[in-house]
Write a protein that holds these residues in place. Structure first.
Motif, PDB file in Angstrom:
ATOM      1  N   VAL A 165       0.393 -10.975  -6.458  1.00  0.00           N
ATOM      2  CA  VAL A 165       0.156  -9.638  -5.895  1.00  0.00           C
ATOM      3  C   VAL A 165       1.237  -9.403  -4.850  1.00  0.00           C
ATOM      4  CG1 VAL A 165      -1.524  -8.097  -4.818  1.00  0.00           C
ATOM      5  CG2 VAL A 165      -2.326 -10.050  -6.165  1.00  0.00           C
ATOM      6  N   ASN A 166       2.054  -8.370  -5.056  1.00  0.00           N
ATOM      7  CA  ASN A 166       3.133  -8.114  -4.083  1.00  0.00           C
ATOM      8  C   ASN A 166       3.263  -6.636  -3.740  1.00  0.00           C
ATOM      9  OD1 ASN A 166       4.868  -8.347  -6.867  1.00  0.00           O
ATOM     10  ND2 ASN A 166       5.820  -6.898  -5.459  1.00  0.00           N
ATOM     11  N   ALA A 167       3.664  -6.417  -2.486  1.00  0.00           N
ATOM     12  CA  ALA A 167       3.994  -5.063  -2.045  1.00  0.00           C
ATOM     13  C   ALA A 167       5.300  -4.668  -2.732  1.00  0.00           C
ATOM     14  CB  ALA A 167       4.163  -5.030  -0.533  1.00  0.00           C
ATOM     15  N   MET A 168       5.396  -3.392  -3.144  1.00  0.00           N
ATOM     16  CA  MET A 168       6.628  -2.928  -3.786  1.00  0.00           C
ATOM     17  C   MET A 168       7.476  -2.110  -2.810  1.00  0.00           C
ATOM     18  SD  MET A 168       5.431  -2.256  -7.673  1.00  0.00           S
ATOM     19  CE  MET A 168       6.974  -2.725  -8.446  1.00  0.00           C
ATOM     20  N   HIS A 169       7.226  -2.311  -1.531  1.00  0.00           N
ATOM     21  CA  HIS A 169       7.958  -1.583  -0.480  1.00  0.00           C
ATOM     22  C   HIS A 169       8.306  -2.561   0.632  1.00  0.00           C
ATOM     23  CE1 HIS A 169       6.872   2.337  -2.250  1.00  0.00           C
ATOM     24  NE2 HIS A 169       5.821   1.652  -2.661  1.00  0.00           N
ATOM     25  N   ILE A 170       9.441  -2.319   1.285  1.00  0.00           N
ATOM     26  CA  ILE A 170       9.935  -3.280   2.275  1.00  0.00           C
ATOM     27  C   ILE A 170       9.399  -3.017   3.683  1.00  0.00           C
ATOM     28  CG2 ILE A 170      11.955  -4.019   0.965  1.00  0.00           C
ATOM     29  CD1 ILE A 170      13.605  -1.926   2.338  1.00  0.00           C
ATOM     30  N   THR A 171       8.402  -2.150   3.765  1.00  0.00           N
ATOM     31  CA  THR A 171       7.713  -1.936   5.037  1.00  0.00           C
ATOM     32  C   THR A 171       6.208  -2.140   4.877  1.00  0.00           C
ATOM     33  OG1 THR A 171       7.673   0.442   4.573  1.00  0.00           O
ATOM     34  CG2 THR A 171       9.452  -0.355   5.977  1.00  0.00           C
ATOM     35  N   ALA A 172       5.828  -2.933   3.883  1.00  0.00           N
ATOM     36  CA  ALA A 172       4.415  -3.256   3.640  1.00  0.00           C
ATOM     37  C   ALA A 172       4.306  -4.698   3.177  1.00  0.00           C
ATOM     38  CB  ALA A 172       3.829  -2.316   2.583  1.00  0.00           C
ATOM     39  N   SER A 173       3.144  -5.286   3.382  1.00  0.00           N
ATOM     40  CA  SER A 173       2.902  -6.694   3.055  1.00  0.00           C
ATOM     41  C   SER A 173       1.672  -6.848   2.178  1.00  0.00           C
ATOM     42  CB  SER A 173       2.639  -7.506   4.330  1.00  0.00           C
ATOM     43  OG  SER A 173       3.774  -7.606   5.115  1.00  0.00           O
ATOM     44  N   LYS A 231       2.481   4.585  -1.635  1.00  0.00           N
ATOM     45  CA  LYS A 231       3.148   3.286  -1.824  1.00  0.00           C
ATOM     46  C   LYS A 231       2.347   2.452  -2.822  1.00  0.00           C
ATOM     47  CE  LYS A 231       5.283   1.760   2.126  1.00  0.00           C
ATOM     48  NZ  LYS A 231       5.400   1.537   3.599  1.00  0.00           N
ATOM     49  N   ARG A 232       3.056   1.460  -3.406  1.00  0.00           N
ATOM     50  CA  ARG A 232       2.481   0.711  -4.517  1.00  0.00           C
ATOM     51  C   ARG A 232       2.381  -0.788  -4.236  1.00  0.00           C
ATOM     52  NH1 ARG A 232       6.434   1.304  -9.136  1.00  0.00           N
ATOM     53  NH2 ARG A 232       7.854   1.576  -7.386  1.00  0.00           N
ATOM     54  N   VAL A 233       1.414  -1.399  -4.918  1.00  0.00           N
ATOM     55  CA  VAL A 233       1.277  -2.850  -4.962  1.00  0.00           C
ATOM     56  C   VAL A 233       1.265  -3.254  -6.429  1.00  0.00           C
ATOM     57  CG1 VAL A 233      -0.408  -4.723  -4.639  1.00  0.00           C
ATOM     58  CG2 VAL A 233       0.100  -3.164  -2.751  1.00  0.00           C
ATOM     59  N   LEU A 234       1.989  -4.324  -6.755  1.00  0.00           N
ATOM     60  CA  LEU A 234       2.014  -4.831  -8.129  1.00  0.00           C
ATOM     61  C   LEU A 234       1.080  -6.012  -8.277  1.00  0.00           C
ATOM     62  CD1 LEU A 234       3.354  -5.028 -10.995  1.00  0.00           C
ATOM     63  CD2 LEU A 234       4.996  -6.592  -9.944  1.00  0.00           C
ATOM     64  N   TYR A 290      -3.734  -5.681   1.770  1.00  0.00           N
ATOM     65  CA  TYR A 290      -2.524  -4.871   1.810  1.00  0.00           C
ATOM     66  C   TYR A 290      -2.264  -4.551   3.280  1.00  0.00           C
ATOM     67  CZ  TYR A 290       0.570  -0.864   1.170  1.00  0.00           C
ATOM     68  OH  TYR A 290       1.619  -0.002   1.225  1.00  0.00           O
ATOM     69  N   GLY A 291      -1.080  -4.865   3.752  1.00  0.00           N
ATOM     70  CA  GLY A 291      -0.696  -4.572   5.134  1.00  0.00           C
ATOM     71  C   GLY A 291       0.325  -3.448   5.147  1.00  0.00           C
ATOM     72  N   GLU A 292      -0.105  -2.305   5.632  1.00  0.00           N
ATOM     73  CA  GLU A 292       0.800  -1.138   5.702  1.00  0.00           C
ATOM     74  C   GLU A 292       1.378  -1.034   7.114  1.00  0.00           C
ATOM     75  OE1 GLU A 292       3.079   1.143   4.955  1.00  0.00           O
ATOM     76  OE2 GLU A 292       1.749   1.749   3.312  1.00  0.00           O
ATOM     77  N   PHE A 293       2.693  -0.866   7.201  1.00  0.00           N
ATOM     78  CA  PHE A 293       3.331  -0.758   8.517  1.00  0.00           C
ATOM     79  C   PHE A 293       4.108   0.542   8.694  1.00  0.00           C
ATOM     80  CE2 PHE A 293       3.004  -5.331   7.488  1.00  0.00           C
ATOM     81  CZ  PHE A 293       1.997  -5.617   8.401  1.00  0.00           C
ATOM     82  N   ASP A 294       4.230   1.319   7.613  1.00  0.00           N
ATOM     83  CA  ASP A 294       4.899   2.621   7.707  1.00  0.00           C
ATOM     84  C   ASP A 294       4.237   3.546   6.680  1.00  0.00           C
ATOM     85  OD1 ASP A 294       6.667   4.641   8.413  1.00  0.00           O
ATOM     86  OD2 ASP A 294       8.255   3.912   7.072  1.00  0.00           O
ATOM     87  N   GLY A 295       2.981   3.849   6.942  1.00  0.00           N
ATOM     88  CA  GLY A 295       2.146   4.528   5.950  1.00  0.00           C
ATOM     89  C   GLY A 295       2.189   6.037   6.011  1.00  0.00           C
ATOM     90  N   GLN A 296       1.090   6.616   5.578  1.00  0.00           N
ATOM     91  CA  GLN A 296       0.949   8.072   5.445  1.00  0.00           C
ATOM     92  C   GLN A 296       1.906   8.624   4.397  1.00  0.00           C
ATOM     93  OE1 GLN A 296       1.403   9.264   9.585  1.00  0.00           O
ATOM     94  NE2 GLN A 296      -0.802   9.089   9.931  1.00  0.00           N
ATOM     95  N   ARG A 297       2.189   7.815   3.380  1.00  0.00           N
ATOM     96  CA  ARG A 297       2.953   8.245   2.213  1.00  0.00           C
ATOM     97  C   ARG A 297       2.575   7.333   1.045  1.00  0.00           C
ATOM     98  NH1 ARG A 297       8.297   5.370   2.334  1.00  0.00           N
ATOM     99  NH2 ARG A 297       8.221   3.924   4.065  1.00  0.00           N
TER     100      ARG A 297
END
Ligand code: ZN
Length: 138
Positions: A41-49, A129-132, A120-127
């Motif tokens: 399970v991985n975040a597909m964005h470089i500002t989320a974990s 974003k995806r997790v695989l 899921y750790g969001e650090f730059d949200g309100q848009r």
């Protein structure tokens, strides 16, 4: 060997937020029909974990306070923000909390240790974003 792929979408209410995604990952394991294997399970964005830890509110506040000490929002502090962005802090927080987790699947279930849950750790949200979720096995 079988393989299964699924994306989860998030659009968090807050800029920084933790969401327990264990139920969605368990549903994906069931849907895959895989009984023995590995689940990435991985975040597909470089500002989320994506990370594993305890689903305990106090601990989550501790994580957020600790991350804010390590990498405060403070837009003027970072070279990355010279690009016009204000999310350098989010890139740094993500790096500390990690990109992905891998969990063993045994007998059709996520093979967790005591109290382990997937977040899921969001650090730059309100848009959006995806997790695989990628599952391989038999
Ligand atoms: Zn950035």
């Amino acid at each position: 060997m079988k393989s299964y792929r699924k994306e989860l979408w998030f659009n968090t209410r807050k800029k920084v937020e933790f969401i327990n995604i264990t139920p969605q990952v368990e549903a994906a394991v069931r849907e895959s029909g895989i009984k023995e294997g590995l689940c990435l399970v991985n975040a597909m964005h470089i500002t989320a974990s994506v990370f594993i830890n305890d689903d305990e509110e106090g601990l989550h506040e501790d994580f957020l306070e600790w991350l804010e000490q390590l990498a405060p929002y403070d837009p003027g502090r970072y070279k990355h923000n010279l690009t016009g962005e204000d999310n350098a802090h989010a890139h740094l927080k993500r790096q500390v909390m990690g990109r992905e987790v891998v969990v063993a699947i045994t007998d059709g279930k996520l093979d967790f240790g005591p109290w382990e849950q997937i977040f899921y750790g969001e650090f730059d949200g309100q848009r959006p974003k995806r997790v695989l979720i990628k599952i391989i096995g038999e």
